[in-house]
Design an enzyme around this catalytic site. Sequence first.
Site: not given
Length: 198
Positions: A89, A156, A106, A110, A77
Site C-alpha cells: 500500500a 521498509e 506501490e 514495495e 509500525r
Amino acid sequence: MSDIGALPDGGPLRDEPLDPEVLSSELVYEGRVWDVRSDRVRYGDGEIVRQYVAHPGAVAIVALDDEGRVLLIQQYRHPIRHRDWELPAGLLDVPGEDPAAAAQRELAEEADLVAAHWEPLVSSWTTPGGNDELIQLFLATGITAADAAHSREDEEADIRLAWVPLDDAVAAVLDGRMRNGILAIGVLAAAQRLRDRG
C-alpha cells in the site's frame, strides 16, 4: 419484522454525503505526510468543533498469484509497536496521479512485482471519526517480477514478504491473528469476489 434502520426511500444501503457549513478551519499541525486541522462547523441548531488528520488518501493492492495465494508484507509500525501483516500500500502523494497508477507504482516499490490485470476491488474510509483518509483497494493478478528492484530504507528496509493461501489469510483475520484493517477488508473482499465468480 421491524423496519428500524430501513432506508426512507427504499433504495440501496449506502453512505450519505452531508456538507454542513464550515465556519472556520485552522491548520493545527503541518506534518511531513499529513496535517491536523481543527474545524468549527454549523451542525443542527448549534456548532461543533472537530479536529482530524487531513490525509492525501492511499491505495492498497490484493495481489493474487496463479495458485490463489495473496501477497502479504510485514513491517514495523511504531504507533502500535508491532510488525503487522499488511497488503502492499502507499499514499496518493504524487499530485494528479491516478489511483490505479499509484497502485501499480506501490506494488513495484514495495514488492518488486508487476501485474498484468488490475481491477478496483473496494474502498474504505479508514478512521472516519479521526481522519479523512479514503483508501482504494485494487485486485491485481498475472503477477511477475519487475525489471528492477527498488531500494528501501527505514521500516521498509526489512519488509518481509509472504505468499499465503487466501483462505489462510481470511482465517487469520477472522481469528484475530492479523488485525490490520486494510488487510482485513482486502482479503475478505477478494475472497467474496472469487466466490461470486464461481
